[in-house]
Design an enzyme around this catalytic site. Structure first.
Site, PDB file in Angstrom:
ATOM      1  N   MET A  21      53.959 -75.400  58.614  1.00 14.15           N
ATOM      2  CA  MET A  21      55.423 -75.691  58.041  1.00 14.15           C
ATOM      3  C   MET A  21      55.497 -75.777  56.552  1.00 14.15           C
ATOM      4  O   MET A  21      54.942 -76.955  56.000  1.00 14.15           O
ATOM      5  CB  MET A  21      56.177 -76.750  58.865  1.00 14.15           C
ATOM      6  CG  MET A  21      57.448 -77.119  58.624  1.00 14.15           C
ATOM      7  SD  MET A  21      58.201 -78.201  59.600  1.00 14.15           S
ATOM      8  CE  MET A  21      58.172 -77.498  61.289  1.00 14.15           C
ATOM      9  N   GLN A  73      46.758 -70.454  55.877  1.00 11.43           N
ATOM     10  CA  GLN A  73      47.515 -69.310  55.855  1.00 11.43           C
ATOM     11  C   GLN A  73      47.891 -68.870  54.818  1.00 11.43           C
ATOM     12  O   GLN A  73      48.376 -69.574  53.745  1.00 11.43           O
ATOM     13  CB  GLN A  73      48.755 -69.856  56.741  1.00 11.43           C
ATOM     14  CG  GLN A  73      49.596 -68.809  57.114  1.00 11.43           C
ATOM     15  CD  GLN A  73      50.819 -69.169  57.782  1.00 11.43           C
ATOM     16  OE1 GLN A  73      51.686 -69.647  57.163  1.00 11.43           O
ATOM     17  NE2 GLN A  73      50.900 -68.960  59.061  1.00 11.43           N
ATOM     18  N   CYS A 103      57.245 -65.290  58.825  1.00 12.23           N
ATOM     19  CA  CYS A 103      58.368 -66.200  58.056  1.00 12.23           C
ATOM     20  C   CYS A 103      59.360 -65.094  57.642  1.00 12.23           C
ATOM     21  O   CYS A 103      59.250 -64.229  57.110  1.00 12.23           O
ATOM     22  CB  CYS A 103      57.565 -66.763  56.787  1.00 12.23           C
ATOM     23  SG  CYS A 103      58.587 -67.652  55.910  1.00 12.23           S
ATOM     24  N   HIS A 174      54.827 -66.267  67.739  1.00 16.26           N
ATOM     25  CA  HIS A 174      55.940 -67.046  67.967  1.00 16.26           C
ATOM     26  C   HIS A 174      56.822 -66.407  68.882  1.00 16.26           C
ATOM     27  O   HIS A 174      57.391 -65.244  68.440  1.00 16.26           O
ATOM     28  CB  HIS A 174      56.831 -67.430  66.545  1.00 16.26           C
ATOM     29  CG  HIS A 174      57.816 -68.240  66.575  1.00 16.26           C
ATOM     30  ND1 HIS A 174      58.232 -68.850  65.505  1.00 16.26           N
ATOM     31  CD2 HIS A 174      58.574 -68.737  67.578  1.00 16.26           C
ATOM     32  CE1 HIS A 174      59.446 -69.778  65.504  1.00 16.26           C
ATOM     33  NE2 HIS A 174      59.661 -69.634  67.120  1.00 16.26           N
ATOM     34  N   GLY A 215      56.531 -71.889  69.836  1.00 14.33           N
ATOM     35  CA  GLY A 215      57.967 -71.863  69.944  1.00 14.33           C
ATOM     36  C   GLY A 215      58.764 -72.641  71.013  1.00 14.33           C
ATOM     37  O   GLY A 215      58.313 -72.322  72.229  1.00 14.33           O
ATOM     38  N   GLY A 216      59.088 -73.689  70.690  1.00 14.79           N
ATOM     39  CA  GLY A 216      60.006 -74.554  71.532  1.00 14.79           C
ATOM     40  C   GLY A 216      58.989 -75.428  72.354  1.00 14.79           C
ATOM     41  O   GLY A 216      59.485 -75.829  73.424  1.00 14.79           O
ATOM     42  N   GLY A 236      54.931 -77.082  66.914  1.00 19.05           N
ATOM     43  CA  GLY A 236      55.674 -77.085  65.585  1.00 19.05           C
ATOM     44  C   GLY A 236      56.446 -78.325  65.303  1.00 19.05           C
ATOM     45  O   GLY A 236      55.854 -79.024  65.050  1.00 19.05           O
TER      46      GLY A 236
END
Length: 346
Positions: A21, A73, A103, A174, A215-216, A236
């Site tokens: 992040m 990354q 991104c 993602h 994701g989620g 995340g």
């Protein structure tokens, strides 16, 4: 399709990954997360090739040895530049090199990398091939399920198949598409709907690839549901907003490692274990506020948790703030001091 390549990271480590992040997953954050999730694979925030090739390499690449296994990354789109940065990753003893193809920020788009690279699978394949020639580390790709109106499964499948042909065997997906215009990076993490089925189908169509879903994902139950379909999960926002959730998830997903049941540390034990790291950083001149911001959610939902957050928010930024600010902020700090006083009086 290329054959499944070997990796230096033991397969179980990919069962749980902590998402990169921007402006958040720095070395202080990763060292904290390592105490909560001793078996997880950690990722740096995205570092651009330009920052490494023309900037302060040590500032971007230094990390604490306790962070292993750790992936770097990269953000970039030029194969030669990415290859040179992959060489740096190996020289600095990282465990993996990951290419960001997910991104959606304006700054990243201006540099022609990130999510917009999904429209150029051949360029990504060339970049992966160049990085694989430059390093013996695993080269992996993190991407979305689609970009703008290109959101059907065939679009993502073509992207993955093209990149896999260049030797990439690990894809972190993602499960949202990215809107490159009209949504902020934050909105791109929330508004496009999650389509987990596309990621499940990708694993079914390419069983020889390692597929990690992102994701989620908020709970152990979410992790277990996904792991019935894919090889790994990447957490995340939950890892940053409610970090102690990592302890329960890590302990459950790695219930037996080497014949020893995985243990779950208490919040107080995590903070005590983190103290030596904080003291080293303070001695090196790091302001406490740069470290404490990652700890604000540790006691979330617990008695005294709000006061812990308030104390750090109000005092950690003050000049000369030291380890006493952190330790006295603990919800049971005063109780512990009272016990010490009582024992001394006896």
């Amino acid at each position: 399709m290329t054959a499944f390549a070997t990796t230096s990271i033991a397969p179980p480590a990919r069962r749980l990954c902590i998402a990169p992040m921007m402006d958040w997953s720095d070395t202080h954050c990763r060292s904290f997360h390592r105490l909560l999730a001793p078996h997880a694979l950690l990722y740096t925030e995205m570092v651009t090739t330009g920052a490494l090739l023309h900037g302060d390499v040590a500032r971007h690449l230094r990390f604490d040895a306790g962070e292993h296994p750790l992936a770097l990354q990269l953000g970039g789109s030029e194969p030669d530049a990415l290859a040179r940065c992959a060489e740096m990753a190996e020289a600095w003893n990282y465990d993996e090199v990951n290419l960001n193809c997910g991104c959606p920020s304006d700054r990243v788009q201006e540099g022609s990398f990130g999510a917009c690279l999904m429209r150029e699978p051949e360029r990504v394949a060339a970049s992966v091939a160049a990085m694989r020639r430059a390093t013996s580390l695993p080269v992996t790709v993190k991407h979305r399920i689609g970009v703008d109106d290109c959101e059907d499964y065939a679009f993502m499948r073509h992207f993955v198949e093209s990149v896999a042909a260049a030797g990439c065997t690990v894809f972190i997906v993602h499960a949202r598409k990215a809107w490159l215009q009209g949504l902020s990076p934050r909105e791109n993490r929330e508004i496009p709907p999650l389509t987990y089925e596309h990621v499940y189908r990708l694993k079914q169509d390419y069983p020889q690839l390692t597929i990690v879903i992102n994701g989620g994902i908020r709970s152990l139950a979410d992790c277990e549901t996904h792991l019935a379909q894919v090889d790994g999960v990447m957490l995340g926002r939950e890892a940053y907003e409610n970090p102690y959730a990592l302890a329960a998830i890590d302990a459950a997903l790695f219930a037996v490692i080497g014949g020893t049941p995985a243990s779950m540390p208490t919040r107080d034990a995590v903070l005590a274990a983190y103290r030596p790291y904080v003291e080293r950083q303070l001695a090196a001149g790091t302001p406490l506020k740069h470290i404490s911001r990652h700890l604000l959610g540790l006691y979330r939902g617990q008695a005294g948790g709000r006061q812990f957050r308030r104390t750090l928010s109000e005092r950690a930024h003050q000049p000369g703030a030291g380890i006493d600010v952190l330790m006295n902020a603990m919800p049971r700090a005063q109780d512990m001091l009272n016990v010490v006083d009582e024992r001394a009086a006896a």
